[in-house]
Design a protein around this motif. Structure first.
Motif, PDB file in Angstrom:
ATOM      1  N   CYS A  29       0.875  -1.180   0.000  1.00  7.33           N
ATOM      2  CA  CYS A  29       0.000   0.000   0.000  1.00  7.33           C
ATOM      3  C   CYS A  29       0.909   1.225   0.000  1.00  7.33           C
ATOM      4  O   CYS A  29       1.684   1.427   0.940  1.00  7.33           O
ATOM      5  CB  CYS A  29      -0.890   0.023   1.234  1.00  7.33           C
ATOM      6  N   GLY A  30       0.814   1.998  -1.050  1.00  2.20           N
ATOM      7  CA  GLY A  30       1.735   3.116  -1.228  1.00  2.20           C
ATOM      8  C   GLY A  30       1.221   4.414  -0.624  1.00  2.20           C
ATOM      9  O   GLY A  30       0.269   4.415   0.159  1.00  2.20           O
ATOM     10  N   THR A  32      -0.372   8.184   0.080  1.00  4.53           N
ATOM     11  CA  THR A  32      -1.482   9.060  -0.294  1.00  4.53           C
ATOM     12  C   THR A  32      -0.834  10.398  -0.632  1.00  4.53           C
ATOM     13  O   THR A  32      -0.196  11.013   0.236  1.00  4.53           O
ATOM     14  CB  THR A  32      -2.458   9.205   0.893  1.00  4.53           C
ATOM     15  N   GLY A  40       8.650   8.391   8.405  1.00  6.19           N
ATOM     16  CA  GLY A  40       7.884   7.188   8.797  1.00  6.19           C
ATOM     17  C   GLY A  40       7.199   6.559   7.592  1.00  6.19           C
ATOM     18  O   GLY A  40       7.148   5.336   7.452  1.00  6.19           O
ATOM     19  N   ASN A  41       6.682   7.385   6.702  1.00  7.38           N
ATOM     20  CA  ASN A  41       6.035   6.865   5.488  1.00  7.38           C
ATOM     21  C   ASN A  41       7.025   6.098   4.619  1.00  7.38           C
ATOM     22  O   ASN A  41       6.631   5.229   3.842  1.00  7.38           O
ATOM     23  CB  ASN A  41       5.467   7.999   4.616  1.00  7.38           C
ATOM     24  N   PRO A  44       8.105   1.648   5.311  1.00  3.22           N
ATOM     25  CA  PRO A  44       7.676   0.503   4.483  1.00  3.22           C
ATOM     26  C   PRO A  44       8.315   0.528   3.097  1.00  3.22           C
ATOM     27  O   PRO A  44       8.699  -0.530   2.579  1.00  3.22           O
ATOM     28  CB  PRO A  44       6.149   0.664   4.382  1.00  3.22           C
ATOM     29  N   GLY A 228       2.544  -3.624   4.219  1.00  7.70           N
ATOM     30  CA  GLY A 228       2.143  -2.271   4.613  1.00  7.70           C
ATOM     31  C   GLY A 228       2.579  -2.004   6.048  1.00  7.70           C
ATOM     32  O   GLY A 228       3.160  -2.877   6.703  1.00  7.70           O
ATOM     33  N   GLY A 229       2.300  -0.815   6.535  1.00  7.96           N
ATOM     34  CA  GLY A 229       2.613  -0.478   7.921  1.00  7.96           C
ATOM     35  C   GLY A 229       1.604  -1.137   8.866  1.00  7.96           C
ATOM     36  O   GLY A 229       0.493  -1.487   8.462  1.00  7.96           O
ATOM     37  N   ASP A 231      -0.221   0.029  11.106  1.00  2.86           N
ATOM     38  CA  ASP A 231      -1.485   0.754  11.281  1.00  2.86           C
ATOM     39  C   ASP A 231      -2.515   0.380  10.212  1.00  2.86           C
ATOM     40  O   ASP A 231      -3.681   0.720  10.339  1.00  2.86           O
ATOM     41  CB  ASP A 231      -1.247   2.276  11.267  1.00  2.86           C
ATOM     42  N   LEU A 232      -2.076  -0.342   9.182  1.00  6.28           N
ATOM     43  CA  LEU A 232      -3.020  -0.699   8.116  1.00  6.28           C
ATOM     44  C   LEU A 232      -3.707  -2.045   8.361  1.00  6.28           C
ATOM     45  O   LEU A 232      -4.650  -2.402   7.655  1.00  6.28           O
ATOM     46  CB  LEU A 232      -2.306  -0.726   6.757  1.00  6.28           C
ATOM     47  N   GLY A 261       6.859  -2.180  11.688  1.00  3.57           N
ATOM     48  CA  GLY A 261       6.574  -1.449  12.923  1.00  3.57           C
ATOM     49  C   GLY A 261       6.659   0.057  12.683  1.00  3.57           C
ATOM     50  O   GLY A 261       7.067   0.507  11.611  1.00  3.57           O
ATOM     51  N   PHE A 262       6.337   0.793  13.716  1.00 10.03           N
ATOM     52  CA  PHE A 262       6.307   2.253  13.571  1.00 10.03           C
ATOM     53  C   PHE A 262       7.670   2.895  13.748  1.00 10.03           C
ATOM     54  O   PHE A 262       8.503   2.430  14.524  1.00 10.03           O
ATOM     55  CB  PHE A 262       5.375   2.884  14.606  1.00 10.03           C
ATOM     56  N   LEU A 263       7.819   3.989  13.074  1.00 13.37           N
ATOM     57  CA  LEU A 263       8.928   4.883  13.329  1.00 13.37           C
ATOM     58  C   LEU A 263       8.391   5.869  14.369  1.00 13.37           C
ATOM     59  O   LEU A 263       7.330   6.470  14.173  1.00 13.37           O
ATOM     60  CB  LEU A 263       9.292   5.622  12.035  1.00 13.37           C
TER      61      LEU A 263
HETATM   62  P1  AMP Z   1      -0.003   7.099   3.957  1.00 17.84           P
HETATM   63  O1  AMP Z   1       0.736   7.948   2.937  1.00 17.84           O
HETATM   64  O2  AMP Z   1      -0.445   7.858   5.132  1.00 17.84           O
HETATM   65  O3  AMP Z   1      -1.112   6.299   3.304  1.00 17.84           O
HETATM   66  O4  AMP Z   1       1.053   6.041   4.543  1.00 17.84           O
HETATM   67  C1  AMP Z   1       1.957   5.332   3.753  1.00 17.84           C
HETATM   68  C2  AMP Z   1       2.559   4.185   4.530  1.00 17.84           C
HETATM   69  O5  AMP Z   1       3.340   4.674   5.623  1.00 17.84           O
HETATM   70  C3  AMP Z   1       1.568   3.203   5.148  1.00 17.84           C
HETATM   71  O6  AMP Z   1       2.013   1.878   4.859  1.00 17.84           O
HETATM   72  C4  AMP Z   1       1.639   3.476   6.643  1.00 17.84           C
HETATM   73  O7  AMP Z   1       1.383   2.316   7.392  1.00 17.84           O
HETATM   74  C5  AMP Z   1       3.086   3.887   6.790  1.00 17.84           C
HETATM   75  N1  AMP Z   1       3.370   4.728   7.976  1.00 17.84           N
HETATM   76  C6  AMP Z   1       2.783   5.894   8.319  1.00 17.84           C
HETATM   77  N2  AMP Z   1       3.317   6.390   9.474  1.00 17.84           N
HETATM   78  C7  AMP Z   1       4.293   5.513   9.850  1.00 17.84           C
HETATM   79  C8  AMP Z   1       5.226   5.481  10.944  1.00 17.84           C
HETATM   80  N3  AMP Z   1       5.301   6.450  11.863  1.00 17.84           N
HETATM   81  N4  AMP Z   1       6.082   4.444  11.007  1.00 17.84           N
HETATM   82  C9  AMP Z   1       6.060   3.459  10.070  1.00 17.84           C
HETATM   83  N5  AMP Z   1       5.203   3.426   9.026  1.00 17.84           N
HETATM   84  C10 AMP Z   1       4.329   4.447   8.908  1.00 17.84           C
END
Ligand code: AMP
Ligand code: ZN
Length: 456
Positions: A29-30, A32, A40-41, A44, A228-229, A231-232, A261-263
Motif C-alpha cells: 500500500c503506497g 497518499t 515514517g512513510n 515501508p 504495509g505499515g 497501522d493498516l 513497525g512504527f517509526l
Molecule cells: P499514507 O501515505 O499515510 O497512506 O502512509 C503510507 C505508509 O506509511 C503506510 O504503509 C503506513 O502504514 C506507513 N506509515 C505511516 N506512518 C508511519 C510510521 N510512523 N512508522 C512506520 N510506518 C508508517
C-alpha cells in the motif's frame, strides 16, 4: 537458502514459497499523495524495497512483480485541492513526482507497477457492483456499504472479534449503516468534491476499495505477499480481505501478510496528526539519502524504531568509515562474488537487518585487514554483492565524500572570515559568523594565528 517471513495472519514465521516461482507477486500500500511524505512513510518503502531486492536475487529479477500503488483519491487530497482552489490532479501530480524523486534519493528501486486509483475507476465500480449482486453490500442514502456480518472471516487478520467491535463502536455512527462496523465502498460527493459517474450515483470510492480493485486488475485473485505499515492491519487490510474474498468465492487475497513497525519520535508514532513529523524533503537538505536509508534499516522491520539526530549522526559516522574503506580500495578490481552466507542468512531470517549489518561490519573489518590483492578483490566483491541486496554502498566513494569536501571548503572560509573579523574588532560580524557556525554544529578553537574547527 530458504526464506522465512513473519506472516501477520497466521502469527508466525513461515517458510516462504511463491505460488509460481516464475511470477512472484508482491503489493505494498503506497503513499497518499496530498503533501510531503515524512520519514515514517518511507519505512515501508525502504523495508519492502529490500525484500524486493532479496526476492529478485532468489527468483531472478524478471520473475518478481512488485506493485506499489499511488492513492490519488482521498479526502485529504480533496481538502488540499479545495484550499488551494486547484484540481486534485495538480496536488497528486506534484506530490507523486516528489515521492518518486525522494524514493530514488533513498536508493529505492522503481516498482514494476505503480497503479493509481484514478486509473482503476471502472475496476472499482465493477467490484462494488459484484458485491451488491452477491449480497455482501447494500445501498443507503447515496452510499454503498460493505456488510461485515455477511463475511464470516471478518476480523481474522487483526484478531478482532466482530461482536467486540460492534459493542465497542461509538454511538454517533452514521444512521444509514445497518451495522456500525460496515464500511463505505462508495460515497456521494459534494459540489466541491471530485465525482465519478456510477450505477450507484455520482460520487467516489472508499479507500479500501482502491487496493482490492488494483490488486485484482494487476494480479488476479491471490498475491504472494501483501505488505504495509502496522497501522493498516485494521481496518484497511481487514477490509481489503473482506472485499476481495467476497468477490472471489473465499479464495485468499494474499498468502503472506507483512507489516512494518512504527517509526517513533520519543514515545509516540511519527504522524501528521500528532504534528511530530520529519519530512524527507527537509531531512535531505542535511543528510544524504543513503544515511536515511541505512538509519531506517538499523532496527528489525517489525520492531519500533526511534528517530533522532543522534541515530543520523551515528549512521553517518559508520558510513564515512565504510566509504573510507571503499575509497582505499578504489584501485582494486572487485572479483565476482556472492554476498557472504551469514549476511544472506540474516536477511532470509525474516529480514533481520541488525544481524545483517553486524555481518557487514565484519566484512569491512576484513577489507581493512586484507593482506593480498586477491583478498582485497574478494572482500570488495562480497561487499558489493551484499550492498546490492540492501541498497547500500552502491555509490562511488568519491561522490560520497564530495559533499563533505564542499561543506568543508565553505566552513574553512567562514572560520577564516570570523578570525579576520575578530582581528578587525568587528565583533558584530564575528558573532554573526559564530552563530552560523554554531547552527552547523561546528566547534571552534581560537589560536594566536587562526582558528581550527571540528564537527560537534
Ligand atoms: P499514507 O501515505 O499515510 O497512506 O502512509 C503510507 C505508509 O506509511 C503506510 O504503509 C503506513 O502504514 C506507513 N506509515 C505511516 N506512518 C508511519 C510510521 N510512523 N512508522 C512506520 N510506518 C508508517
Ligand atoms: Zn491498501
Amino acid at each position: 537458502m530458504s526464506l522465512a517471513l513473519y506472516d501477520t495472519r497466521t502469527r508466525r514465521k513461515r517458510d516462504f514459497e511463491p505460488a509460481n516461482a516464475a511470477q512472484v507477486t508482491m503489493y505494498l500500500c503506497g503513499p497518499t499523495v496530498y503533501s510531503y511524505a515524512h520519514i515514517g512513510n518511507f519505512r515501508p518503502a525502504v523495508v519492502f524495497d529490500m525484500l524486493f531486492r532479496l526476492l529478485r536475487s532468489k527468483y531472478g529479477a524478471d520473475n518478481v512483480v512488485y506493485a506499489r500503488n499511488i492513492t490519488d483519491i482521498d479526502d485529504k487530497i480533496n481538502q488540499a485541492a479545495h484550499e488551494q482552489q486547484v484540481d486534485i490532479s495538480v496536488i497528486t501530480d506534484k506530490f507523486t513526482a516528489i515521492y518518486r524523486e525522494n524514493s530514488s534519493t533513498l536508493n529505492i528501486l522503481s516498482p514494476n507497477l505503480e497503479p493509481t486509483a484514478t486509473g482503476h475507476m471502472d475496476e472499482m465500480i465493477n467490484l462494488i457492483s459484484r458485491l451488491l449482486e452477491n449480497g455482501h453490500a447494500y445501498q443507503a442514502e447515496g452510499h454503498v456499504l460493505f456488510s461485515v456480518s455477511s463475511f464470516e472471516g471478518y476480523g481474522k487478520l487483526s484478531g478482532r472479534d466482530l461482536k467486540d467491535m460492534l459493542a465497542g463502536a461509538r454511538v454517533n455512527i452514521a444512521a444509514y449503516k445497518r451495522d456500525p462496523a460496515d464500511f463505505v465502498l462508495w460515497k456521494p460527493s459534494s459540489e466541491t468534491e471530485p465525482s465519478w459517474d456510477s450505477p450507484f450515483g455520482a460520487g467516489r470510492p472508499g479507500w479500501h476499495t482502491e487496493c482490492s480493485a488494483m490488486i485484482e486488475a494487476n494480479f488476479g485473485t491471490t498475491i504472494d505477499i501483501h505488505a504495509g505499515g502496522q497501522d493498516l492491519i485494521f481496518p484497511h487490510h481487514e477490509n481489503e480481505i473482506a472485499q476481495s474474498m467476497c468477490v472471489h468465492e473465499g479464495v485468499p487475497l494474499a498468502r503472506f501478510w507483512l507489516h512494518n513497525g512504527f517509526l517513533d519520535m520519543g514515545a509516540e508514532k511519527m504522524s501528521k496528526s500528532l504534528g511530530n513529523v520529519k519530512l524527507v524533503h527537509d531531512l535531505l537538505k542535511d543528510w544524504p539519502g543513503e544515511v536515511l536509508r541505512y538509519a531506517l534499516l538499523t532496527a528489525h522491520y517489525r520492531a519500533p524504531l526511534e528517530w533522532s539526530e543522534n541515530l543520523l549522526s551515528r549512521t553517518r559516522t559508520t558510513m564515512d568509515r565504510y566509504y573510507g574503506t571503499l575509497r582505499r580500495l578504489s584501485d582494486v578490481t572487485a572479483s565476482l562474488e556472492d554476498a557472504p552466507k551469514g549476511f544472506v542468512a540474516a536477511l532470509c531470517d525474516d529480514l533481520n537487518t541488525p544481524q545483517a549489518m553486524a555481518k557487514l561490519a565484519t566484512l569491512f573489518k576484513q577489507a581493512n585487514m586484507a593482506k593480498t590483492d586477491a583478498d582485497r578483490a574478494r572482500v570488495k566483491g562480497q561487499i558489493q554483492a551484499a550492498g546490492v541486496l540492501v541498497g547500500l554502498f552502491e555509490q562511488d566513494p568519491e561522490t560520497w565524500f564530495q559533499r563533505d569536501d564542499d561543506d568543508a571548503a565553505q566552513i574553512d572560509a567562514m572560520v577564516a572570515a570570523r578570525f579576520k573579523a575578530r582581528q578587525d574588532k568587528d565583533w558584530a560580524e564575528a558573532d554573526r559568523l559564530r552563530d552560523q557556525l554554531n547552527a552547523l554544529k561546528i566547534v571552534i578553537e581560537d589560536g594566536p594565528n587562526g582558528s581550527i574547527w571540528r564537527r560537534g
